[in-house]
Design a protein around this motif. Structure first.
Motif, PDB file in Angstrom:
ATOM      1  N   ILE A 671       0.877  -1.171   0.000  1.00  0.00           N
ATOM      2  CA  ILE A 671       0.000   0.000   0.000  1.00  0.00           C
ATOM      3  C   ILE A 671       0.905   1.209   0.000  1.00  0.00           C
ATOM      4  O   ILE A 671       1.599   1.486   0.974  1.00  0.00           O
ATOM      5  CB  ILE A 671      -0.885   0.032   1.261  1.00  0.00           C
ATOM      6  N   LYS A 672       0.891   1.921  -1.146  1.00  0.00           N
ATOM      7  CA  LYS A 672       1.798   3.057  -1.205  1.00  0.00           C
ATOM      8  C   LYS A 672       0.961   4.316  -1.283  1.00  0.00           C
ATOM      9  O   LYS A 672       0.077   4.433  -2.134  1.00  0.00           O
ATOM     10  CB  LYS A 672       2.700   2.949  -2.435  1.00  0.00           C
ATOM     11  N   GLU A 673       1.221   5.245  -0.427  1.00  0.00           N
ATOM     12  CA  GLU A 673       0.397   6.453  -0.371  1.00  0.00           C
ATOM     13  C   GLU A 673       0.376   7.227  -1.679  1.00  0.00           C
ATOM     14  O   GLU A 673      -0.686   7.735  -2.071  1.00  0.00           O
ATOM     15  CB  GLU A 673       0.864   7.349   0.778  1.00  0.00           C
ATOM     16  N   PRO A 674       1.477   7.393  -2.389  1.00  0.00           N
ATOM     17  CA  PRO A 674       1.402   8.173  -3.636  1.00  0.00           C
ATOM     18  C   PRO A 674       0.423   7.598  -4.651  1.00  0.00           C
ATOM     19  O   PRO A 674      -0.050   8.330  -5.527  1.00  0.00           O
ATOM     20  CB  PRO A 674       2.836   8.123  -4.166  1.00  0.00           C
ATOM     21  N   ASP A 675       0.091   6.287  -4.565  1.00  0.00           N
ATOM     22  CA  ASP A 675      -0.878   5.725  -5.500  1.00  0.00           C
ATOM     23  C   ASP A 675      -2.235   6.373  -5.362  1.00  0.00           C
ATOM     24  O   ASP A 675      -3.055   6.312  -6.267  1.00  0.00           O
ATOM     25  CB  ASP A 675      -1.053   4.216  -5.238  1.00  0.00           C
ATOM     26  N   TYR A 676      -2.534   6.928  -4.191  1.00  0.00           N
ATOM     27  CA  TYR A 676      -3.860   7.471  -3.948  1.00  0.00           C
ATOM     28  C   TYR A 676      -3.919   8.980  -4.110  1.00  0.00           C
ATOM     29  O   TYR A 676      -4.992   9.573  -4.005  1.00  0.00           O
ATOM     30  CB  TYR A 676      -4.312   7.125  -2.521  1.00  0.00           C
ATOM     31  N   LEU A 677      -2.757   9.579  -4.306  1.00  0.00           N
ATOM     32  CA  LEU A 677      -2.715  11.034  -4.343  1.00  0.00           C
ATOM     33  C   LEU A 677      -2.646  11.539  -5.760  1.00  0.00           C
ATOM     34  O   LEU A 677      -1.974  10.958  -6.609  1.00  0.00           O
ATOM     35  CB  LEU A 677      -1.462  11.541  -3.601  1.00  0.00           C
ATOM     36  N   ARG A 678      -3.346  12.631  -6.040  1.00  0.00           N
ATOM     37  CA  ARG A 678      -3.191  13.344  -7.299  1.00  0.00           C
ATOM     38  C   ARG A 678      -2.692  14.721  -6.925  1.00  0.00           C
ATOM     39  O   ARG A 678      -3.399  15.471  -6.265  1.00  0.00           O
ATOM     40  CB  ARG A 678      -4.545  13.424  -8.013  1.00  0.00           C
ATOM     41  N   ASP A 679      -1.461  15.043  -7.317  1.00  0.00           N
ATOM     42  CA  ASP A 679      -0.838  16.334  -6.965  1.00  0.00           C
ATOM     43  C   ASP A 679      -0.775  16.523  -5.460  1.00  0.00           C
ATOM     44  O   ASP A 679      -1.009  17.612  -4.958  1.00  0.00           O
ATOM     45  CB  ASP A 679      -1.620  17.526  -7.563  1.00  0.00           C
ATOM     46  N   GLY A 680      -0.521  15.428  -4.735  1.00  0.00           N
ATOM     47  CA  GLY A 680      -0.383  15.550  -3.291  1.00  0.00           C
ATOM     48  C   GLY A 680      -1.680  15.642  -2.535  1.00  0.00           C
ATOM     49  O   GLY A 680      -1.661  15.854  -1.324  1.00  0.00           O
ATOM     50  N   ASN A 681      -2.832  15.493  -3.205  1.00  0.00           N
ATOM     51  CA  ASN A 681      -4.103  15.567  -2.505  1.00  0.00           C
ATOM     52  C   ASN A 681      -4.883  14.292  -2.695  1.00  0.00           C
ATOM     53  O   ASN A 681      -4.783  13.636  -3.732  1.00  0.00           O
ATOM     54  CB  ASN A 681      -4.957  16.714  -3.054  1.00  0.00           C
ATOM     55  N   TYR A 682      -5.681  13.963  -1.659  1.00  0.00           N
ATOM     56  CA  TYR A 682      -6.619  12.868  -1.807  1.00  0.00           C
ATOM     57  C   TYR A 682      -7.860  13.406  -2.505  1.00  0.00           C
ATOM     58  O   TYR A 682      -8.480  14.342  -2.048  1.00  0.00           O
ATOM     59  CB  TYR A 682      -7.031  12.316  -0.429  1.00  0.00           C
ATOM     60  N   ARG A 683      -8.204  12.817  -3.666  1.00  0.00           N
ATOM     61  CA  ARG A 683      -9.353  13.327  -4.399  1.00  0.00           C
ATOM     62  C   ARG A 683     -10.297  12.183  -4.703  1.00  0.00           C
ATOM     63  O   ARG A 683      -9.864  11.051  -4.918  1.00  0.00           O
ATOM     64  CB  ARG A 683      -8.898  13.967  -5.691  1.00  0.00           C
ATOM     65  N   ILE A 684     -11.589  12.508  -4.756  1.00  0.00           N
ATOM     66  CA  ILE A 684     -12.549  11.462  -5.102  1.00  0.00           C
ATOM     67  C   ILE A 684     -13.363  11.868  -6.325  1.00  0.00           C
ATOM     68  O   ILE A 684     -14.308  11.188  -6.677  1.00  0.00           O
ATOM     69  CB  ILE A 684     -13.495  11.180  -3.915  1.00  0.00           C
ATOM     70  N   ASP A 685     -12.974  12.950  -6.968  1.00  0.00           N
ATOM     71  CA  ASP A 685     -13.740  13.381  -8.151  1.00  0.00           C
ATOM     72  C   ASP A 685     -13.124  12.747  -9.397  1.00  0.00           C
ATOM     73  O   ASP A 685     -12.413  11.746  -9.321  1.00  0.00           O
ATOM     74  CB  ASP A 685     -13.738  14.906  -8.231  1.00  0.00           C
ATOM     75  N   SER A 686     -13.405  13.330 -10.545  1.00  0.00           N
ATOM     76  CA  SER A 686     -12.967  12.695 -11.790  1.00  0.00           C
ATOM     77  C   SER A 686     -11.449  12.692 -11.926  1.00  0.00           C
ATOM     78  O   SER A 686     -10.901  11.935 -12.721  1.00  0.00           O
ATOM     79  CB  SER A 686     -13.582  13.429 -12.972  1.00  0.00           C
ATOM     80  N   MET A 687     -10.744  13.524 -11.132  1.00  0.00           N
ATOM     81  CA  MET A 687      -9.294  13.550 -11.235  1.00  0.00           C
ATOM     82  C   MET A 687      -8.634  12.567 -10.278  1.00  0.00           C
ATOM     83  O   MET A 687      -7.435  12.606 -10.095  1.00  0.00           O
ATOM     84  CB  MET A 687      -8.786  14.967 -10.893  1.00  0.00           C
ATOM     85  N   ALA A 688      -9.437  11.708  -9.619  1.00  0.00           N
ATOM     86  CA  ALA A 688      -8.846  10.787  -8.642  1.00  0.00           C
ATOM     87  C   ALA A 688      -8.066   9.697  -9.347  1.00  0.00           C
ATOM     88  O   ALA A 688      -8.332   9.350 -10.490  1.00  0.00           O
ATOM     89  CB  ALA A 688      -9.950  10.171  -7.786  1.00  0.00           C
ATOM     90  N   THR A 689      -7.100   9.128  -8.631  1.00  0.00           N
ATOM     91  CA  THR A 689      -6.287   8.063  -9.223  1.00  0.00           C
ATOM     92  C   THR A 689      -7.117   6.784  -9.306  1.00  0.00           C
ATOM     93  O   THR A 689      -8.053   6.598  -8.535  1.00  0.00           O
ATOM     94  CB  THR A 689      -5.060   7.793  -8.347  1.00  0.00           C
ATOM     95  N   PRO A 690      -6.790   5.894 -10.230  1.00  0.00           N
ATOM     96  CA  PRO A 690      -7.545   4.633 -10.365  1.00  0.00           C
ATOM     97  C   PRO A 690      -7.493   3.789  -9.094  1.00  0.00           C
ATOM     98  O   PRO A 690      -8.467   3.131  -8.743  1.00  0.00           O
ATOM     99  CB  PRO A 690      -6.871   3.913 -11.532  1.00  0.00           C
TER     100      PRO A 690
END
Lengths: 783, 112
Positions: A671-690
């Motif tokens: 479980i790597k934190e950068p996999d969940y971050l987009r530009d350093g933020n946790y996002r759940i909208d259309s810009m969220a990571t897969p």
């Protein structure tokens, strides 16, 4: 000393009157402390708040049902499945035993109080006791006037209210009373040198050890004070009587409590007390030898001892350092280290860092929590130095250390509150004393110009200000009335421009009286300050600190709207699942689930097993299939998440998700934190990571969310969600509460037959599970 | 640091100690007994190991505890101590007994 009959009788009558008045004031302070904490019962209902109190409530229920022997030996298998938890050995029993005793007492007197009522109202009752203990402590330090002021301030201080409202059934409810009581008995022993009070002090310390982990504060503060006294040359035999029995008896009593056990003699938190014990004995011996030898012989003894003793001392210290340095954390526990080094927790222990109460406080929180006291405290510190006694040096040390620790963690503002109240009480009392003394002096000087005012009692001049009368009465109870007459005589003498008193012309202390207008204005302003403090405290108690957080409310245009989703979900669980079903959720809700839904949980708020929490965190962060396998290996049947997106509840699991990733990633490296971050933020909208969009937490929170408003607009994150239409393959939704705040899912049972594509899926499973290096994931034999 | 100096020191210590009243000397004897008892227990623990650690702790701490309480009693009974001249010796002894009662209650509970 020069008291004639009528002034003496008048003085003793006034003394008695002052005593009765103090008693009634104390009763009123107790009633005030109790009633200001009842806002949550009036605004909501008599219910237990938050998370931790539910555990204490469950333990108390067990105690009242099964008795004390079963309580001590209780092994709880309804939590931390499959590990269980030894309750008897890991809980601080003071609170539950206290409430259990009160319940038993009430029921044996045929007053039918339920356990819940006793638990809800334990905290207000003990806050009244804490105010009285603060009165006693400040009376020992400065005097009864300061004591009454400090008690009144402590009854209302918002920081203490926040942890002791009716319903907040947590350790601090009784621990603050035990803390102030132990300090009072210590200072009383120091002032009187009586072994009786030393025994009481040890017993009170035992009660504190039973109640709260913060007892290490006491067992480090008192040695610090003893060391301070020795170093500043205030060693006396009363100091020995105050400290030495406490160490021996206190250590023994601390070892009796199962939670502490042998930690009381083996961890670094207690070594300070032993070290100072040894130092105290050395100093006492030196003192004794000095007393029986002549000065010349004493010098000889000193040179002899020093030359031999220093070598031995170095050897002993070297051994001690070697033993302590051998342990990785130098013998300190993680909690203590995070207090001493504020950055320790964020680097090494993410669980401690994730609790919001463990963050450092901001400046506004000081003014919110102790308000006016924040700038009365320095005045109190100065007042403690005039004159400096053992007790006032203790008060100064207490405030300084508690200010430091409150700066490390917000929840330790609670330890600062009594110290701030004591200091402010001293400051206010001294200020009132000076101002009313000036008024009295001016009234006296104007009322009799010539003659022998030495016989006339100045205290017979009653000023018009009613408040000043109370303080004057308190002042007369502070010292003997005759002494007060003499002091006022000196006042008159120094400023004698009108009257002649040749027999009293002594130029000892030049006491200057303030002009009368300034004194009256000063008293009025101080009263106004007190009024602002009271208004703030009542507002804080009513609006800020009385929310039970299990029930939420909001004001809409058509009245009050109540969100009772949590209890709805727990009631559903308790009625619609089997008794032995295991429920998984994030650890915040463990205590509430076991107490209200009566189901076995995987992790709860005790957070003693980091790997188990990391397992649940990993499951929440993994895709559906991996999460199903993890949960299946733990025999979990139901999973629930807290979701605030529909109503705008900000403390939901999506906002806590970053901690799940961090804690899970701390133990399971896939479980790597950068996999969940987009530009350093946790996002759940259309810009969220897969990875984020595929994680279990996202899916369980937003499953069918788009059906509510057609667009899937998350009110907390203020954006539309990324993946709107998806199906769940391994979980099925069984219940969602009225406002979608709790969503309960059931694990789908494994498929009965393996279909034709078995070989291909099996080889795919092997290769995919080979890259998936999670040690907890077993190859699922059913797929 | 000559030998005669050391001898003079020891002599003056002995003469000064001989002047203490009898009841204080009895307390000092009790003190010596307690401390030596504690030392014997520590040496025994060093020889055979500390397995029932609670028993060892309660034994040693009971000896140290009664020693400390005896010192407190001695302080309170000493006539040369100006702070305690109003304290009746019976009261001091009663406090000593009470504190010892509490101490030994805890010890017996913990002895295992």
């Amino acid at each position: 000393m020069v008291a004639t009959d009528s002034p003496a009788a008048g003085g003793s009558l006034r003394y008695a009157f002052g005593g009765v008045l103090s008693f009634f004031i104390l009763v009123l302070i107790g009633v005030l402390a109790f009633s200001i904490r009842l806002f949550s019962v009036i605004k909501y209902e008599s219910v237990i708040h938050e998370f931790d109190p539910y555990f204490n409530y469950r333990v108390t229920q067990f105690l009242t049902k099964k008795g004390i022997y079963d309580f001590w030996n209780w092994f709880d298998d309804r939590t931390w499945y499959p590990l269980g938890r030894v309750i008897g050995g890991t809980v601080y029993p003071g609170l539950t035993l206290t409430a259990g005793t009160m319940w038993w007492l009430a029921n044996s007197l045929n007053i039918p109080l339920s356990v819940e009522t006793v638990c809800v109202f334990t905290a207000p009752v003990f806050s009244a006791f804490a105010s009285w203990a603060a009165y006693l402590l400040t009376k020992e330090v400065k005097g009864p006037g300061a004591g009454l002021t400090a008690a009144a301030l402590l009854a209302m201080v918002p920081s203490y209210i926040s942890r002791s409202v009716a319903g907040s059934y947590d350790n601090e409810a009784v621990a603050i009373f035990a803390l102030v009581n132990t300090f009072y008995l210590y200072v009383k022993t120091l002032n009187t040198g009586s072994l009786f009070y030393a025994t009481l002090n040890a017993i009170s310390y035992f009660y504190m050890v039973c109640s709260w982990g913060g007892y290490t504060f006491i067992i480090n503060l008192i040695p610090m004070h003893v060391l301070l006294c020795i170093v500043t040359g205030r060693y006396s035999s009363r100091l020995y009587i105050a400290y030495a029995p406490l160490v021996v008896l206190g250590t023994l009593l601390a070892v009796l409590v199962p939670v502490v056990g042998f930690n009381a003699v083996m961890t670094s938190e207690h070594f300070a007390s032993f070290l100072v014990f040894i130092i105290l004995h050395v100093v006492a011996l030196v003192h004794y030898i000095k007393g029986i030898l002549s000065p010349r012989m004493f010098k000889v003894a000193v040179t002899l001892v020093l030359s031999v003793g220093i070598i031995l001392c170095f050897a002993a210290v070297a051994i001690l350092i070697a033993v302590v340095a051998a342990s990785p954390t130098k013998g300190w526990s993680g909690r203590s280290l995070s207090l001493l080094d504020p950055t320790y927790a964020s680097k090494y222990i993410p669980i401690i860092a994730s609790v919001s109460e463990h963050q450092p406080p901001t400046w506004p929180s000081y003014f919110m929590d102790i308000n006016v006291l924040a700038f009365l405290v320095p005045a109190g510190i100065i007042a403690c130095f005039l004159p400096l006694s053992d007790a006032s040096s203790f008060a100064v040390l207490y405030i300084v250390t508690s200010v430091y620790f409150s700066g490390v963690m917000v929840r330790l503002m609670l330890v600062l509150a009594p110290a701030a109240c004591i200091m402010s009480g001293i400051a206010l009392s001294e200020a009132f004393g000076a101002l009313t003394g000036s008024i009295k002096f001016h009234l006296l000087a104007s009322s009799d110009s010539q003659g022998n005012a030495g016989d006339a009692t100045p205290v017979s001049v009653l000023p018009e200000n009613g408040k000043a009368k109370t303080d004057k009465v308190e002042e007369t109870t502070k010292e003997r009335p005759s002494k007060k007459n003499r002091k006022k005589e000196k006042d008159v003498v120094e400023k004698a421009s009108v009257s002649h008193r040749p027999e009293n012309q002594r130029a000892e202390k030049k006491l200057w009286a303030l002009p009368i207008e300034a004194s009256v204005l000063g008293i009025l302003l101080l009263v106004l300050l007190g009024a602002f403090y009271v208004i703030h405290c009542v507002w804080a108690a009513a609006e800020a600190y009385s929310a039970p957080s299990i029930v939420l409310t909001s004001r809409t245009h058509d009245g009050l709207h109540v969100f009772d989703d949590f209890r709805e979900a727990y009631a559903w669980l308790s009625h619609n699942t089997e008794v032995d079903d295991k429920v998984a959720s994030w650890w915040d809700y463990g205590y509430q689930t076991t107490a209200m839904a009566n189901r076995t949980v995987i992790v709860d708020n005790n957070t003693w097993n980091n790997t188990h929490i990391a397992t649940v965190g990993t499951a929440m962060s993994s895709p559906e299939k991996a999460a199903w396998e993890i949960f299946n290996s733990l025999d979990v049947k139901y999973v629930f998440v807290i979701f605030g997106g529909l109503v705008g509840y900000p403390s939901d699991d999506i906002n806590k998700f970053l901690w799940m990733v961090r804690i899970g990633g701390g133990v399971f490296p896939h479980i790597k934190e950068p996999d969940y971050l987009r530009d350093g933020n946790y996002r759940i909208d259309s810009m969220a990571t897969p990875t984020m969009l595929n994680s279990l937490m996202y899916k369980l929170s937003y499953y069918r969310f788009v059906e509510t408003d057609g667009k899937g607009f998350d009110r907390v994150r203020q954006t539309e969600i990324g993946k709107k239409y998806f199906k769940l393959t391994h979980f099925e939704e069984v219940f969602t509460t009225h406002h979608w705040m709790v969503r309960i899912y059931k694990l789908k049972p494994p498929r009965n037959r393996i279909r034709g594509k078995a070989k291909k899926t099996k080889s795919k499973a092997t290769t995919s599970s080979g890259s998936n290096t999670s040690p907890k994931t077993k190859k699922n034999p059913w797929q | 640091m000559t030998r005669s100096d050391a001898q003079a020191l020891i002599r003056s210590l002995r003469s000064a100690y001989a002047a203490t009243p009898k009841n204080l000397k009895i307390i000092d004897l009790y003190l010596a007994f307690s401390v030596s008892s504690a030392l014997i227990q520590v040496i025994y623990m060093a020889m055979v190991g500390s397995f029932p650690f609670n028993s060892f702790l309660s034994g040693v701490l009971s000896c140290v505890g009664t020693a400390v309480l005896a010192v407190c009693l001695r302080i309170q009974l000493n006539k040369e101590n100006k702070e305690f001249k109003d304290l009746a010796p019976e009261r001091a002894f009663a406090d000593f007994v009470l504190c010892n009662l509490v101490l030994h209650l805890v010890i017996i509970n913990f002895l295992g």
